[in-house]
Design a protein around this motif. Structure first.
Motif, PDB file in Angstrom:
ATOM      1  N   ALA A 123      10.306  -2.295 -10.623  1.00 33.50           N
ATOM      2  CA  ALA A 123      10.375  -1.904 -12.469  1.00 33.50           C
ATOM      3  C   ALA A 123       9.392  -2.586 -12.710  1.00 33.50           C
ATOM      4  CB  ALA A 123      11.016  -3.656 -12.262  1.00 33.50           C
ATOM      5  N   SER A 124       8.285  -2.675 -12.193  1.00 35.28           N
ATOM      6  CA  SER A 124       6.566  -2.518 -12.996  1.00 35.28           C
ATOM      7  C   SER A 124       5.812  -1.559 -13.456  1.00 35.28           C
ATOM      8  CB  SER A 124       5.748  -3.030 -11.940  1.00 35.28           C
ATOM      9  OG  SER A 124       3.922  -3.405 -12.514  1.00 35.28           O
ATOM     10  N   HIS A 125       6.201  -0.367 -12.395  1.00 38.02           N
ATOM     11  CA  HIS A 125       5.275   0.801 -11.728  1.00 38.02           C
ATOM     12  C   HIS A 125       6.432   1.648 -13.018  1.00 38.02           C
ATOM     13  CE1 HIS A 125       2.455  -1.315  -9.760  1.00 38.02           C
ATOM     14  NE2 HIS A 125       1.600  -0.823 -10.028  1.00 38.02           N
ATOM     15  N   GLY A 126       7.617   2.147 -12.212  1.00 40.23           N
ATOM     16  CA  GLY A 126       8.217   2.882 -13.178  1.00 40.23           C
ATOM     17  C   GLY A 126       8.492   4.023 -12.156  1.00 40.23           C
ATOM     18  N   ASP A 127       9.695   5.475 -12.335  1.00 35.80           N
ATOM     19  CA  ASP A 127       9.367   5.821 -11.132  1.00 35.80           C
ATOM     20  C   ASP A 127      10.294   7.316 -12.431  1.00 35.80           C
ATOM     21  OD1 ASP A 127      10.534   7.634  -8.954  1.00 35.80           O
ATOM     22  OD2 ASP A 127      12.027   6.756  -7.921  1.00 35.80           O
ATOM     23  N   SER A 128       9.041   7.917 -11.911  1.00 31.96           N
ATOM     24  CA  SER A 128       9.009   9.162 -12.224  1.00 31.96           C
ATOM     25  C   SER A 128       8.514  10.408 -11.679  1.00 31.96           C
ATOM     26  CB  SER A 128       7.853   9.459 -13.946  1.00 31.96           C
ATOM     27  OG  SER A 128       6.102   9.418 -13.351  1.00 31.96           O
ATOM     28  N   THR A 155       0.936  -1.026  -0.213  1.00 35.17           N
ATOM     29  CA  THR A 155      -0.347   0.467   0.090  1.00 35.17           C
ATOM     30  C   THR A 155       1.177   1.457  -0.565  1.00 35.17           C
ATOM     31  OG1 THR A 155      -1.208  -1.333   1.531  1.00 35.17           O
ATOM     32  CG2 THR A 155      -2.276   1.156   1.233  1.00 35.17           C
ATOM     33  N   ALA A 156       2.258   0.879   1.072  1.00 40.81           N
ATOM     34  CA  ALA A 156       2.656   2.511   0.955  1.00 40.81           C
ATOM     35  C   ALA A 156       3.037   2.967  -0.533  1.00 40.81           C
ATOM     36  CB  ALA A 156       4.264   2.374   1.941  1.00 40.81           C
ATOM     37  N   ALA A 157       3.747   2.039  -1.049  1.00 41.20           N
ATOM     38  CA  ALA A 157       4.598   2.133  -2.632  1.00 41.20           C
ATOM     39  C   ALA A 157       3.769   2.895  -3.018  1.00 41.20           C
ATOM     40  CB  ALA A 157       5.255   0.655  -3.218  1.00 41.20           C
ATOM     41  N   GLY A 158       2.109   1.901  -3.851  1.00 42.17           N
ATOM     42  CA  GLY A 158       0.775   2.940  -4.016  1.00 42.17           C
ATOM     43  C   GLY A 158       0.745   4.417  -3.613  1.00 42.17           C
ATOM     44  N   ILE A 159       0.878   4.485  -2.785  1.00 38.90           N
ATOM     45  CA  ILE A 159       0.811   5.933  -2.011  1.00 38.90           C
ATOM     46  C   ILE A 159       1.603   7.334  -2.666  1.00 38.90           C
ATOM     47  CG2 ILE A 159       1.065   6.840   0.847  1.00 38.90           C
ATOM     48  CD1 ILE A 159      -0.196   5.596   2.028  1.00 38.90           C
ATOM     49  N   LEU A 160       2.718   6.495  -1.910  1.00 43.59           N
ATOM     50  CA  LEU A 160       3.949   7.603  -3.033  1.00 43.59           C
ATOM     51  C   LEU A 160       3.511   7.633  -4.085  1.00 43.59           C
ATOM     52  CD1 LEU A 160       7.225   5.554  -0.502  1.00 43.59           C
ATOM     53  CD2 LEU A 160       6.064   7.343  -0.332  1.00 43.59           C
ATOM     54  N   GLN A 161       3.891   6.635  -5.042  1.00 44.52           N
ATOM     55  CA  GLN A 161       3.384   6.743  -6.067  1.00 44.52           C
ATOM     56  C   GLN A 161       2.605   8.278  -7.116  1.00 44.52           C
ATOM     57  OE1 GLN A 161       5.475   4.615  -8.682  1.00 44.52           O
ATOM     58  NE2 GLN A 161       4.665   5.042 -10.788  1.00 44.52           N
ATOM     59  N   ARG A 162       1.568   7.455  -6.004  1.00 47.57           N
ATOM     60  CA  ARG A 162      -0.003   8.761  -6.019  1.00 47.57           C
ATOM     61  C   ARG A 162       0.851  10.597  -5.839  1.00 47.57           C
ATOM     62  NH1 ARG A 162      -2.776   4.236  -3.969  1.00 47.57           N
ATOM     63  NH2 ARG A 162      -2.599   5.035  -2.292  1.00 47.57           N
ATOM     64  N   ALA A 163       1.937  10.591  -4.644  1.00 45.21           N
ATOM     65  CA  ALA A 163       2.167  11.270  -4.182  1.00 45.21           C
ATOM     66  C   ALA A 163       3.033  12.735  -4.676  1.00 45.21           C
ATOM     67  CB  ALA A 163       2.360  11.535  -2.238  1.00 45.21           C
ATOM     68  N   GLY A 164       3.752  11.593  -6.105  1.00 47.97           N
ATOM     69  CA  GLY A 164       4.994  12.466  -6.432  1.00 47.97           C
ATOM     70  C   GLY A 164       5.911  11.968  -5.934  1.00 47.97           C
ATOM     71  N   VAL A 165       5.928  10.508  -4.845  1.00 46.14           N
ATOM     72  CA  VAL A 165       7.543  10.271  -4.147  1.00 46.14           C
ATOM     73  C   VAL A 165       7.950   9.138  -5.103  1.00 46.14           C
ATOM     74  CG1 VAL A 165       8.404  10.154  -1.667  1.00 46.14           C
ATOM     75  CG2 VAL A 165       6.326  11.740  -1.852  1.00 46.14           C
ATOM     76  N   SER A 166       9.286   9.911  -4.593  1.00 36.75           N
ATOM     77  CA  SER A 166       9.885   7.898  -5.519  1.00 36.75           C
ATOM     78  C   SER A 166       9.701   6.455  -4.631  1.00 36.75           C
ATOM     79  CB  SER A 166      11.316   8.532  -5.730  1.00 36.75           C
ATOM     80  OG  SER A 166      11.882   7.232  -6.059  1.00 36.75           O
ATOM     81  N   PRO A 167       9.601   5.818  -5.428  1.00 31.66           N
ATOM     82  CA  PRO A 167       9.196   4.795  -4.432  1.00 31.66           C
ATOM     83  C   PRO A 167      10.622   3.998  -3.586  1.00 31.66           C
ATOM     84  CG  PRO A 167       7.162   4.482  -6.216  1.00 31.66           C
ATOM     85  CD  PRO A 167       8.550   5.706  -5.970  1.00 31.66           C
ATOM     86  N   ARG A 168      11.040   4.941  -4.580  1.00 36.20           N
ATOM     87  CA  ARG A 168      13.208   4.343  -3.543  1.00 36.20           C
ATOM     88  C   ARG A 168      13.385   5.121  -2.537  1.00 36.20           C
ATOM     89  NH1 ARG A 168      16.617   0.914  -6.761  1.00 36.20           N
ATOM     90  NH2 ARG A 168      15.717   1.995  -8.256  1.00 36.20           N
TER      91      ARG A 168
END
Length: 462
Positions: free
Chosen positions: A243-248, A188-201
């Motif tokens: 790898a699946s969602h990328g990091d923009s 869930t946290a990974a998805g939250i970070l993606q939506r927030a524009g924060v790098s899941p790295r």
């Protein structure tokens, strides 16, 4: 004011019992009884500082919004503990150990921790934790009260506070989640970070810090790691998400600044002045560099250099209430009452009546021999924030100086109640009820504390 047992700061414990609704008070009684033990417990304490909490809120806000939470109601507070840990107990507060903040080196890593803890809230894991509380009677060492942390719900209703005193073994048992829950929170946290524009790295890199813990014996490991899946599995899962969602995600200048400021102030107060002064040249933000220098020089008892540095920071950010508040602290702790009052007054005006700054103003007014003004400021702070034990202590002193011994006893009773010292709380609450007008709001507050203490004693005697 970052609050220590030394001159430069004070470590505040969980504090402030507001006028508690009947349901919350009843739950306080139940939980206090369930968690009581004969062992002497070490208390968890909070580091309360308006500057640090503002910075954490800046970092948390986009993450909380992406999680579907109200960023104005969910707060991030710092626990006075140098270990690598974070946890939630309720849906309104995320607790992070200062050791974790100092260990991570990028804002995305701290935001990943916040996202993980927010995921426990949104995924409904707190109900399981309450079940763990109900079974905690057999866990030796949980020795203080844990009240429900409830947000204010309309006019006249105030939140209950939290106090949790515990030995580390019992705390680990209380905070432990199933590994399935932790894996779920990571996803869930990974998805939250993606939506927030924060790098899941940042999530990957936080897990890598845990990896070193797995090489330690269980005695030396942080409890956070022991209740979580193995770090190598978490790293693989986080990297698979990347790898699946990328990091923009693009670097966020606001997050980078506040991260530097939070860590800069925490390190300046928790590490030696010599350590701070050796490293401030590497600080990229001039105002943060000057703030860190001011703290270090203040802790070295060099008033002139401390004032020169904080005035330099204020020259760069003249409307910054938190630098004004720090200047007030430096002046007050050097017994310069009038200049301190002026600095705190400017800070209150600029911060929109921040409760921690109001409490600092009240403390300065009390020290300057202005108990009536101090009580006004402290009551205003109390109405906005129930977690400031120093404020309740100052309030008791202010009322005592005004000859209002019943109110002084009430403030003391409430402080003890939320620190888990229910026996002491009951003694002061009994004194307060004998002196306050029967049926008044203050009298009812004292009665609430007294009932909680009496019910706890009854359960202990069974």
């Amino acid at each position: 004011m970052l609050i220590s047992h030394g001159a430069a700061m004070t470590f505040d414990r969980f504090s402030r019992l507001a006028s508690i609704p009947a349901l919350a008070l009843a739950m306080l009684c139940v939980v206090a009884s369930a968690l009581a033990s004969s062992a002497q417990a070490a208390s968890i304490s909070l580091l309360r500082d308006p500057d640090i909490e503002r910075g954490l809120n800046e970092l948390a806000a986009p993450v909380l919004r992406a999680a579907g939470l109200n960023a104005k109601r969910v707060r991030v507070l710092v626990v006075n503990d140098g270990s690598f840990n974070a946890f939630v107990i309720d849906s309104q507060t995320i607790f992070i150990h200062y050791g974790l903040i100092l260990k991570v080196d990028r804002p995305e890593m701290l935001q990943a921790v916040i996202a993980h803890e927010a995921a426990h809230i949104t995924n409904g894991h707190l109900s399981r934790r309450m079940q763990n509380m109900r079974s905690a009677r057999s866990a030796a060492g949980l020795g203080a009260a844990l009240a429900v942390l409830a947000a204010a719900a309309g006019a006249g209703e105030a939140a209950a506070g939290i106090a949790l005193g515990t030995q580390s073994s019992a705390l680990r048992g209380f905070l432990a989640h199933t590994r399935a829950e932790e894996a779920s929170a990571d996803r869930t946290a990974a998805g939250i970070l993606q939506r927030a524009g924060v790098s899941p790295r940042g999530l990957v890199d936080v897990h890598k810090i845990f990896a070193g813990q797995e090489l330690l014996s269980p005695v030396n490991q942080d409890p956070y790691m022991r209740s979580h899946p193995l770090s190598r599995d978490r790293i693989r899962a986080a990297e698979a998400y990347l790898a699946s969602h990328g990091d923009s995600a693009k670097p966020d200048a606001n997050a980078i600044y506040w991260f530097a400021r939070v860590r800069g102030k925490l390190s300046a107060f928790t590490r030696s002045p010599k350590w701070t002064l050796r490293r401030i040249a590497d600080e990229p933000y001039k105002d943060v560099r000057l703030m860190r220098e001011a703290v270090a020089q203040h802790r070295r008892n060099n008033l002139q250099k401390a004032l020169r540095a904080i005035d330099g920071a204020l020259a760069l950010r003249p409307t910054d209430p938190y630098y004004q508040e720090l200047k007030g602290q430096i002046l007050m702790e050097n017994r310069r009452w009038q200049p301190a009052l002026a600095a705190y007054g400017r800070a209150v005006q600029q911060a929109g009546r921040d409760p921690l700054i109001l409490a600092s103003l009240g403390r300065a007014q009390l020290a300057a021999g202005q108990p009536k003004a101090a009580i006004k400021s402290l009551e205003a702070a109390r109405a906005r924030d129930f977690r400031n034990a120093a404020m309740l202590r100052d309030m008791a002193q202010g009322y005592a100086k005004l000859g209002q011994s019943g109110m002084a006893a009430l403030a003391t009773a409430e402080r003890y109640a939320l620190q888990g010292r229910l026996k002491d709380a009951g003694l002061h609450a009994k004194r307060a009820t004998a002196q306050l007008p029967t049926g008044s709001t203050a009298w009812r507050r004292a009665q609430d504390v007294l009932i909680a203490a009496e019910q706890n004693e009854k359960r202990k005697s069974r």
